[in-house]
Enzyme design. Structure first.
Site, short mmCIF file in Angstrom:
data_model
loop_
_atom_site.label_atom_id
_atom_site.label_comp_id
_atom_site.label_asym_id
_atom_site.label_seq_id
_atom_site.Cartn_x
_atom_site.Cartn_y
_atom_site.Cartn_z
N HIS B 64 0.83 -1.20 0.00
CA HIS B 64 0.00 0.00 0.00
C HIS B 64 0.87 1.26 0.00
O HIS B 64 1.27 1.75 1.05
CB HIS B 64 -0.91 0.00 1.23
CG HIS B 64 -1.98 1.05 1.20
ND1 HIS B 64 -3.20 0.90 1.80
CD2 HIS B 64 -2.02 2.28 0.64
CE1 HIS B 64 -3.94 1.98 1.61
NE2 HIS B 64 -3.24 2.85 0.92
N LEU B 67 2.71 6.39 -5.05
CA LEU B 67 3.94 6.87 -5.69
C LEU B 67 3.72 8.21 -6.37
O LEU B 67 4.68 8.86 -6.79
CB LEU B 67 4.47 5.84 -6.68
CG LEU B 67 4.99 4.54 -6.06
CD1 LEU B 67 5.47 3.57 -7.14
CD2 LEU B 67 6.11 4.81 -5.06
N ARG B 68 2.44 8.63 -6.50
CA ARG B 68 2.07 9.96 -7.01
C ARG B 68 2.37 10.19 -8.49
O ARG B 68 2.08 11.27 -9.00
CB ARG B 68 2.75 11.08 -6.20
CG ARG B 68 2.46 11.05 -4.71
CD ARG B 68 1.00 11.18 -4.38
NE ARG B 68 0.79 11.39 -2.95
CZ ARG B 68 -0.34 11.07 -2.31
NH1 ARG B 68 -1.34 10.53 -2.98
NH2 ARG B 68 -0.47 11.29 -1.02
N ASN B 98 -5.09 6.02 -7.09
CA ASN B 98 -5.59 7.41 -7.09
C ASN B 98 -4.54 8.40 -7.58
O ASN B 98 -4.17 9.35 -6.90
CB ASN B 98 -6.13 7.80 -5.71
CG ASN B 98 -5.11 7.64 -4.60
OD1 ASN B 98 -4.10 6.96 -4.77
ND2 ASN B 98 -5.35 8.27 -3.47
N ASP B 156 -9.05 2.97 -3.04
CA ASP B 156 -8.34 3.69 -1.98
C ASP B 156 -8.47 5.20 -2.13
O ASP B 156 -8.40 5.74 -3.22
CB ASP B 156 -6.87 3.30 -1.92
CG ASP B 156 -6.24 3.81 -0.63
OD1 ASP B 156 -6.90 3.68 0.41
OD2 ASP B 156 -5.14 4.37 -0.67
N HIS B 236 -5.46 -0.21 5.75
CA HIS B 236 -5.21 0.62 6.94
C HIS B 236 -6.32 0.55 8.00
O HIS B 236 -6.97 1.54 8.30
CB HIS B 236 -4.94 2.08 6.54
CG HIS B 236 -5.81 2.64 5.44
ND1 HIS B 236 -7.17 2.62 5.48
CD2 HIS B 236 -5.47 3.22 4.26
CE1 HIS B 236 -7.66 3.18 4.39
NE2 HIS B 236 -6.65 3.54 3.63
N ASN B 282 -5.81 9.76 7.12
CA ASN B 282 -7.12 9.15 7.00
C ASN B 282 -6.95 7.68 6.65
O ASN B 282 -6.39 7.37 5.61
CB ASN B 282 -7.93 9.87 5.91
CG ASN B 282 -9.36 9.38 5.89
OD1 ASN B 282 -9.83 8.79 6.85
ND2 ASN B 282 -10.04 9.62 4.79
N ASP B 309 1.07 2.80 3.73
CA ASP B 309 0.16 3.83 3.20
C ASP B 309 0.98 5.10 2.95
O ASP B 309 0.53 6.22 3.24
CB ASP B 309 -1.02 4.10 4.15
CG ASP B 309 -2.08 4.99 3.50
OD1 ASP B 309 -1.97 5.28 2.28
OD2 ASP B 309 -3.02 5.40 4.21
N HIS B 313 3.26 14.33 0.70
CA HIS B 313 2.67 15.65 0.43
C HIS B 313 3.76 16.69 0.56
O HIS B 313 4.67 16.55 1.38
CB HIS B 313 1.55 15.96 1.43
CG HIS B 313 0.31 15.15 1.22
ND1 HIS B 313 -0.44 15.22 0.07
CD2 HIS B 313 -0.29 14.23 2.01
CE1 HIS B 313 -1.46 14.39 0.16
NE2 HIS B 313 -1.39 13.76 1.32
ZN LIG Z 1 -6.96 4.71 2.05
#
Ligand SMILES: [Zn+2]
Lengths: 321, 437
Positions: B64, B67-68, B98, B156, B236, B282, B309, B313
């Site tokens: 999980h 890698l953006r 995502n 996710d 998570h 979250n 996770d 940022h």
């Molecule tokens: Zn999540």
């Protein structure tokens, strides 16, 4: 903030010293320090009765009112307080969130600090914003309300008003009625009253007064009559109707029926009980006009005392190195 | 990424839960695969890695991570993210869908695989979206995604909010044999919450996210996993109630598994009292009771694996007022140390249990048959770590592009030492510190 930490003292305070660089909330302010502010406020209230309502205590200092949320009442109160202490005052009302303009809060304050300001009075919609900022700035910060967190000077002026009306805090029954969960005023009042040994009863529907508040040494009831029974102080919070959409309440009518304070219901309180409200009040909702305009009402005293208490706070903070 | 390396790892304590192995031996990797485990091995022309005093484990798998790339390369990209993974002892990561564009077409998977091949330091597996655009309305082309390499499907970051759509998607996904990874969160119940709803949210005046918002989805997922037979993996997991629901479902034979992050088993909502946004994630950090339940879940196997996770940022997304800050923290470079410190040295898991939850378990959940083991013939991915090494977390030295860790400055016992991918030493702490000296 547990019942165990509650101070039960009622004797006059020893010569406590103010040591905090900032006033971010009442959470980490001791009972003695609260008494110290109230003592100073008594002195400064006298200044406001003079012909020339000014002392030179903060001459040469610059106080900035940085308001990210509109609040004419609180801003004016701080402005009057700072001017009576001979400080220079700058009012900055930031419209909307500075973040959306691509300028962070830190940038905004660093820019202000470049003018060598001394005290920053800050109102912000985000809980913890002044705490966050206190890690990045050199000036003193007074929290003038942060989100749903704290509004320490409001609580101090409330305490001052109770004391002035002859109430001693030890065992004092204070009923706080209305939207507790969203209220920074309620949070600071609970913290302050608790430290001074008062008995607090919170009253409202469970959506607005969650059980969790019992962990903060307050009793909780959903029945207004029970809250009013033998109360020394009846504190009504302002209903914020925009929250209606969020399903906290079915209707204003039902709220008034269940939790509106009327002269009739107020008979349950002590004969010398006082009624308080942080303003601006919704007449006929939180309380009836009859109650609001009665001799029991301390609402205008609260406004007057706000200046004295804020003078005390600005004075004490300016004296800390 | 280079493959087919040859390397001899000598003198370590080899622990491989997949074959019940715990012995002092050398490990030889030849042409990218595990060739031999034994004492006194010799290999010509092989790079030698001295693992004396260390544990030699199958390569750690983090199932999980974010890698953006594509879309948010200013936070992280495949090169920096996989470098961070290698520094943390991970040899494989599975990245969540995502991104922008979302991983809902084979083209995005191709792109990520290509970038991983060019610039990646460790193995990268893709997790596809379960619905188009992660919007929860239409089932994604799960078949095409799996064909392109997706190892699971997930919602996710969003959580499937429509039970009907999820039921159909699970029915459909069954034919491809991939698990569904659920971000368990009822968004309406979570509302505008920014931290766990409890004592501290009340004290701090921050909107709370009740545990119930997670537990309702965990219960729903258990019910739908039972109905459809498609394996459901809870991402998570954070609350005591969720652990209980998973435990009960497992006991009944429902195909359900769960993962936990180091921040959720090491920290609680009490950390937020300074309004530091590096504690905002979250699901949120929950109460001490919840944390204890997570440790119990790890102990009794209710929680199958440990993941990071990893959610990078930028500085400006975290250095703001707490309610405005982005959710998420990074974790690749601290996970193993935090796990050693909080689980191994505090007696929650033994070495075998810890390694199992970072290797065999995730490999099993994602059906990665050649990963998470040191059996002869499997991929030569190895993690060497020193469970007793003292280390201080210093975010300034991270390979990740981001610095949003809640563990900065923490002193921890246990640290990765070297990371071997397909027989290549891709990171070696001892060599790195020698180079600095
Ligand atoms: Zn999540």
């Amino acid at each position: 903030m547990t019942a165990a930490t509650k101070s039960k003292r009622s004797e006059p305070p020893p010569a406590a010293k103010w040591t905090h660089r900032h006033l971010l909330g009442l959470e980490d302010v001791s009972a003695d320090e609260i008494r110290l502010v109230l003592d100073h406020a008594r002195h400064f209230k006298e200044v406001s009765t003079r012909d020339i309502k000014k002392v030179p205590a903060l001459r040469g200092k610059t106080v900035v009112n940085l308001f990210f949320e509109a609040s004419t009442r609180t801003r004016t109160s701080f402005e009057v307080a700072a001017k009576r202490l001979s400080a220079d005052v700058l009012n900055i009302t930031a419209s909307g969130s500075s973040v959306t303009k691509g300028e962070t809060l830190i940038d905004t304050v660093h820019t202000l600090e470049a003018y060598r300001i001394d005290i920053l009075v800050m109102r912000h919609a985000a809980s913890g914003a002044p705490h966050f900022l206190s890690r990045h700035c050199t000036s003193r910060i007074v929290n003038a309300g942060d989100g749903m967190h704290e509004h320490p000077t409001q609580a101090l002026l409330d305490l001052f008003t109770m004391q002035e009306r002859g109430k001693s805090f030890d065992g004092l029954k204070v009923a706080i009625i209305g939207d507790i969960i969203h209220s920074r005023v309620a949070r600071s009042d609970i913290l302050g009253l608790n430290k001074l040994g008062a008995h607090i009863v919170l009253c409202g529907p469970p959506t607005l007064v969650p059980k969790r508040f019992e962990e903060f040494g307050a009793q909780r009831t959903t029945r207004l009559d029970e809250a009013l029974d033998g109360a020394d102080v009846v504190y009504c919070l302002r209903m914020q109707f925009e929250r209606q959409q969020a399903n906290f309440l079915p209707s204003v009518d039902e709220y008034v029926r269940l939790f509106g304070v009327t002269a009739e219901r107020l008979k349950r309180a002590k004969p010398d009980a006082i009624v308080m409200h942080p303003g601006p009040l919704n007449r006929g909702i939180e309380l009836t006009s009859e109650v609001a305009d009665s001799a029991r009402s301390a609402v205008l005293d609260q406004v007057t005392n706000g200046v004295a208490v804020r003078m005390a706070v600005l004075f004490l903070l300016a004296g800390v190195n | 990424m280079k493959r087919n390396g040859t390397c001899l790892i000598t003198g370590g304590r080899v622990i491989d839960p997949s074959q019940n192995l715990d012995t002092h031996a050398d490990v030889l990797i030849r042409d990218g695969r595990v060739a031999e485990i034994g004492k006194g091995l010799k290999a010509d022309k092989a790079a030698t890695l001295d693992a004396s005093g260390c544990v030699v484990a199958p390569g750690l798998i983090d199932m999980h991570v974010h890698l953006r790339e594509p879309g948010f390369e200013y936070k992280e990209d495949i090169a920096s993210g996989t470098r961070a993974a290698a520094h943390g002892g991970f040899t494989s990561v599975a990245c969540m869908p995502n991104t922008n564009p979302v991983i809902d077409t084979p083209g995005v998977i191709d792109l990520i695989c290509m970038r991983a091949e060019e610039a990646g330091v460790v193995n990268v597996f893709c997790i596809g979206a379960i619905s188009t655009g992660l919007e929860g309305k239409d089932i994604a082309n799960i078949g095409l995604l799996v064909e392109a390499g997706a190892v699971a499907v997930s919602d996710d970051g969003k959580g499937s909010q429509d039970n009907y759509v999820l039921r159909r998607a699970l029915d459909y996904a069954k034919m491809f044999g991939v698990p569904y990874i659920s971000h368990a969160e009822d968004k309406r119940l979570a509302a505008d919450g920014v931290m766990h709803e409890g004592h501290y949210s009340t004290l701090l005046g921050l909107s709370g996210i009740p545990s119930a918002s997670e537990e309702i989805h965990v219960a729903r997922n258990a019910i739908l996993a039972e109905l459809t037979g498609t394996p459901c993996h809870i991402a998570h997991i954070s609350s005591a109630g969720s652990v209980r629901i998973v435990r009960e479902a497992k006991a009944r034979g429902v195909p359900i598994t769960a993962e936990v992050t180091p921040h959720h088993f090491a920290l609680t909502d009490a950390c937020i009292t300074t309004y530091d946004a590096n504690f905002k994630m979250n699901p949120p950090l929950r109460s001490e009771d919840d944390r204890q339940a997570l440790l119990d879940g790890l102990r009794d196997g209710t929680i199958d694996c440990i993941v990071t996770d990893h959610a990078p940022h930028s500085w400006s997304e975290k250095q703001v007022e707490f309610p405005y800050a982005a959710f998420g923290v990074i974790g690749l470079e601290t996970a193993l140390s935090v796990a050693c410190n909080e689980l191994l040295h505090k007696g929650v898991l033994d070495l075998r249990g810890l390694i199992d939850r970072l290797t065999c378990a995730p490999a099993h959940i994602l059906n990665l048959n050649t990963k998470g083991s040191l059996r002869k013939g499997v991929d030569g991915d190895v993690t060497v770590f020193d469970p007793d090494a003292e280390t201080t977390v210093n975010a300034d030295t991270f390979a990740s592009k981001s610095r949003n860790t809640p563990f900065n400055g923490w002193k921890l016992k246990g640290a990765p030492v070297a990371t071997v991918v397909a027989g290549h030493v891709v990171w070696n702490a001892r060599a790195a510190s020698k180079a600095e000296a």
